[in-house]
Scaffold this motif. Sequence first.
Motif, PDB file in Angstrom:
ATOM      1  N   ASP A 197      20.175  26.875   9.630  1.00 13.23           N
ATOM      2  CA  ASP A 197      19.013  27.465  10.301  1.00 13.23           C
ATOM      3  C   ASP A 197      19.272  28.905  10.731  1.00 13.23           C
ATOM      4  O   ASP A 197      18.394  29.766  10.610  1.00 13.23           O
ATOM      5  CB  ASP A 197      18.630  26.622  11.520  1.00 13.23           C
ATOM      6  N   PHE A 198      20.470  29.184  11.220  1.00 13.45           N
ATOM      7  CA  PHE A 198      20.805  30.539  11.678  1.00 13.45           C
ATOM      8  C   PHE A 198      20.719  31.524  10.518  1.00 13.45           C
ATOM      9  O   PHE A 198      20.117  32.599  10.625  1.00 13.45           O
ATOM     10  CB  PHE A 198      22.208  30.540  12.277  1.00 13.45           C
ATOM     11  N   THR A 199      21.302  31.152   9.377  1.00 12.86           N
ATOM     12  CA  THR A 199      21.263  32.028   8.204  1.00 12.86           C
ATOM     13  C   THR A 199      19.839  32.180   7.684  1.00 12.86           C
ATOM     14  O   THR A 199      19.404  33.292   7.360  1.00 12.86           O
ATOM     15  CB  THR A 199      22.166  31.462   7.092  1.00 12.86           C
ATOM     16  N   ASN A 200      19.103  31.079   7.630  1.00 14.31           N
ATOM     17  CA  ASN A 200      17.738  31.146   7.112  1.00 14.31           C
ATOM     18  C   ASN A 200      16.833  31.978   8.011  1.00 14.31           C
ATOM     19  O   ASN A 200      15.995  32.749   7.536  1.00 14.31           O
ATOM     20  CB  ASN A 200      17.170  29.739   6.950  1.00 14.31           C
ATOM     21  N   ARG A 201      17.015  31.822   9.310  1.00 16.63           N
ATOM     22  CA  ARG A 201      16.221  32.633  10.244  1.00 16.63           C
ATOM     23  C   ARG A 201      16.537  34.112  10.077  1.00 16.63           C
ATOM     24  O   ARG A 201      15.625  34.953   9.967  1.00 16.63           O
ATOM     25  CB  ARG A 201      16.507  32.206  11.686  1.00 16.63           C
ATOM     26  N   ASN A 202      17.819  34.455  10.056  1.00 20.78           N
ATOM     27  CA  ASN A 202      18.195  35.865   9.960  1.00 20.78           C
ATOM     28  C   ASN A 202      17.794  36.469   8.614  1.00 20.78           C
ATOM     29  O   ASN A 202      17.419  37.650   8.536  1.00 20.78           O
ATOM     30  CB  ASN A 202      19.695  36.031  10.192  1.00 20.78           C
ATOM     31  N   THR A 203      17.897  35.679   7.555  1.00 19.48           N
ATOM     32  CA  THR A 203      17.480  36.172   6.245  1.00 19.48           C
ATOM     33  C   THR A 203      15.976  36.434   6.232  1.00 19.48           C
ATOM     34  O   THR A 203      15.504  37.440   5.682  1.00 19.48           O
ATOM     35  CB  THR A 203      17.848  35.161   5.143  1.00 19.48           C
ATOM     36  N   THR A 204      15.222  35.555   6.859  1.00 15.73           N
ATOM     37  CA  THR A 204      13.774  35.740   6.952  1.00 15.73           C
ATOM     38  C   THR A 204      13.427  36.970   7.783  1.00 15.73           C
ATOM     39  O   THR A 204      12.593  37.796   7.387  1.00 15.73           O
ATOM     40  CB  THR A 204      13.118  34.491   7.559  1.00 15.73           C
ATOM     41  N   PHE A 205      14.077  37.103   8.947  1.00 16.72           N
ATOM     42  CA  PHE A 205      13.816  38.266   9.798  1.00 16.72           C
ATOM     43  C   PHE A 205      14.153  39.560   9.054  1.00 16.72           C
ATOM     44  O   PHE A 205      13.405  40.543   9.110  1.00 16.72           O
ATOM     45  CB  PHE A 205      14.632  38.178  11.088  1.00 16.72           C
ATOM     46  N   MET A 206      15.313  39.594   8.387  1.00 15.18           N
ATOM     47  CA  MET A 206      15.703  40.789   7.644  1.00 15.18           C
ATOM     48  C   MET A 206      14.651  41.139   6.606  1.00 15.18           C
ATOM     49  O   MET A 206      14.219  42.301   6.491  1.00 15.18           O
ATOM     50  CB  MET A 206      17.041  40.574   6.955  1.00 15.18           C
ATOM     51  N   THR A 207      14.217  40.127   5.836  1.00 11.85           N
ATOM     52  CA  THR A 207      13.270  40.376   4.760  1.00 11.85           C
ATOM     53  C   THR A 207      11.950  40.923   5.293  1.00 11.85           C
ATOM     54  O   THR A 207      11.412  41.914   4.774  1.00 11.85           O
ATOM     55  CB  THR A 207      13.024  39.079   3.964  1.00 11.85           C
ATOM     56  N   TRP A 208      11.428  40.304   6.341  1.00  9.33           N
ATOM     57  CA  TRP A 208      10.154  40.775   6.897  1.00  9.33           C
ATOM     58  C   TRP A 208      10.282  42.134   7.556  1.00  9.33           C
ATOM     59  O   TRP A 208       9.373  42.972   7.452  1.00  9.33           O
ATOM     60  CB  TRP A 208       9.583  39.752   7.873  1.00  9.33           C
ATOM     61  N   ASN A 209      11.396  42.387   8.234  1.00  9.32           N
ATOM     62  CA  ASN A 209      11.566  43.702   8.848  1.00  9.32           C
ATOM     63  C   ASN A 209      11.683  44.799   7.801  1.00  9.32           C
ATOM     64  O   ASN A 209      11.219  45.928   8.007  1.00  9.32           O
ATOM     65  CB  ASN A 209      12.782  43.701   9.775  1.00  9.32           C
ATOM     66  N   LEU A 210      12.280  44.472   6.651  1.00 12.14           N
ATOM     67  CA  LEU A 210      12.310  45.428   5.546  1.00 12.14           C
ATOM     68  C   LEU A 210      10.894  45.682   5.024  1.00 12.14           C
ATOM     69  O   LEU A 210      10.506  46.825   4.760  1.00 12.14           O
ATOM     70  CB  LEU A 210      13.197  44.910   4.421  1.00 12.14           C
ATOM     71  N   LEU A 211      10.119  44.613   4.884  1.00 12.58           N
ATOM     72  CA  LEU A 211       8.744  44.758   4.403  1.00 12.58           C
ATOM     73  C   LEU A 211       7.890  45.575   5.371  1.00 12.58           C
ATOM     74  O   LEU A 211       7.158  46.486   4.961  1.00 12.58           O
ATOM     75  CB  LEU A 211       8.115  43.379   4.189  1.00 12.58           C
ATOM     76  N   HIS A 212       7.981  45.248   6.652  1.00 17.19           N
ATOM     77  CA  HIS A 212       7.192  45.993   7.645  1.00 17.19           C
ATOM     78  C   HIS A 212       7.588  47.469   7.657  1.00 17.19           C
ATOM     79  O   HIS A 212       6.724  48.357   7.731  1.00 17.19           O
ATOM     80  CB  HIS A 212       7.400  45.405   9.036  1.00 17.19           C
ATOM     81  N   THR A 213       8.889  47.732   7.624  1.00 17.49           N
ATOM     82  CA  THR A 213       9.365  49.121   7.686  1.00 17.49           C
ATOM     83  C   THR A 213       8.961  49.892   6.436  1.00 17.49           C
ATOM     84  O   THR A 213       8.489  51.037   6.510  1.00 17.49           O
ATOM     85  CB  THR A 213      10.889  49.154   7.867  1.00 17.49           C
ATOM     86  N   ALA A 214       9.136  49.261   5.272  1.00 13.80           N
ATOM     87  CA  ALA A 214       8.738  49.922   4.027  1.00 13.80           C
ATOM     88  C   ALA A 214       7.243  50.203   4.012  1.00 13.80           C
ATOM     89  O   ALA A 214       6.794  51.266   3.549  1.00 13.80           O
ATOM     90  CB  ALA A 214       9.136  49.067   2.829  1.00 13.80           C
ATOM     91  N   ARG A 215       6.428  49.251   4.511  1.00  8.12           N
ATOM     92  CA  ARG A 215       4.985  49.432   4.558  1.00  8.12           C
ATOM     93  C   ARG A 215       4.610  50.626   5.438  1.00  8.12           C
ATOM     94  O   ARG A 215       3.785  51.471   5.058  1.00  8.12           O
ATOM     95  CB  ARG A 215       4.333  48.152   5.104  1.00  8.12           C
ATOM     96  N   ARG A 216       5.220  50.692   6.596  1.00 12.38           N
ATOM     97  CA  ARG A 216       4.903  51.788   7.523  1.00 12.38           C
ATOM     98  C   ARG A 216       5.341  53.132   6.957  1.00 12.38           C
ATOM     99  O   ARG A 216       4.623  54.135   7.074  1.00 12.38           O
ATOM    100  CB  ARG A 216       5.561  51.538   8.875  1.00 12.38           C
ATOM    101  N   LEU A 217       6.520  53.159   6.353  1.00 10.67           N
ATOM    102  CA  LEU A 217       7.009  54.411   5.782  1.00 10.67           C
ATOM    103  C   LEU A 217       6.109  54.876   4.643  1.00 10.67           C
ATOM    104  O   LEU A 217       5.762  56.058   4.550  1.00 10.67           O
ATOM    105  CB  LEU A 217       8.445  54.233   5.288  1.00 10.67           C
ATOM    106  N   LYS A 218       5.738  53.953   3.772  1.00  4.96           N
ATOM    107  CA  LYS A 218       4.899  54.325   2.629  1.00  4.96           C
ATOM    108  C   LYS A 218       3.532  54.792   3.090  1.00  4.96           C
ATOM    109  O   LYS A 218       3.004  55.795   2.584  1.00  4.96           O
ATOM    110  CB  LYS A 218       4.771  53.142   1.684  1.00  4.96           C
ATOM    111  N   ASP A 219       2.951  54.086   4.049  1.00  5.25           N
ATOM    112  CA  ASP A 219       1.629  54.465   4.544  1.00  5.25           C
ATOM    113  C   ASP A 219       1.654  55.822   5.251  1.00  5.25           C
ATOM    114  O   ASP A 219       0.657  56.549   5.246  1.00  5.25           O
ATOM    115  CB  ASP A 219       1.090  53.402   5.499  1.00  5.25           C
ATOM    116  N   ALA A 220       2.779  56.137   5.861  1.00  2.92           N
ATOM    117  CA  ALA A 220       2.900  57.399   6.591  1.00  2.92           C
ATOM    118  C   ALA A 220       3.350  58.552   5.696  1.00  2.92           C
ATOM    119  O   ALA A 220       3.484  59.682   6.164  1.00  2.92           O
ATOM    120  CB  ALA A 220       3.893  57.237   7.743  1.00  2.92           C
TER     121      ALA A 220
END
Length: 256
Positions: A197-220
Amino acid sequence: MSDSSRPPALTSPPADYGDLRAVYVNCTLKRSPQLSHTQGLMDRSIALMRSHGVSVDSLRLVDHDVALGVYPDMREHGWERDAWVDLWPRVRDADILVVGTPLWLGEVSSQLRVLIERLYAMSGMTNESGQYVYYGKTAGMLVTGNEDGVKHSAMSTLYALQHIGYTIPPAADAGWIGEVGPGPSYLDEGSGGPENDFTNRNTTFMTWNLLHTARRLKDAGGIPAYGNVREQWSQGERWGFDANPEYRQPGDDAQN
């Protein structure tokens, strides 16, 4: 904060990610098609990105004849072959970079060090805004192994990536290690890795934070091209750096 005053939890992604591109570089020492436990963990993140429309490219560096060195094309420095020349556009064109590595003696693999050196070789290039070429891109890291070193390896690798220009979001690393010492690896039967669960949670958080950050950077349009353009600095622009440090606004306490 009381439960009644908390903002409601989002029940769907806050944006569309279908125009984003990601490249996953597995720095395993195993050539394809050998089983790579690091690839097993990376595939979980890849599947999540692809499920939201992201175009994902995935490669093992060891499958390619990448020369050692810190120049863009090592054939100009005595090497007969250098596959990095062909791999570079795949990295350059991605909004998101995810690197993966196994642990050996608590450290990243030799292939990851090669990758960092070759990324560094390109870091003097510039983007359309005149900034260093990795500005406006984001990066994260995944690690597997049977010994300690997940956070240590992420610390040094993510530092290197931000130093050359990548934006590193919160919780940008995840990993799995079995019991310290000889034992099952991530994909081995009974390891517990894919269910952790710890690995799956952190992998999920990493993936979504990359997506959110990439989205914001591209939009800006990336990082604002003010205060960070090399050519303008060379031409004498200082963006306020020349200001007299002793300057005080009227009424300022000189002792502050």
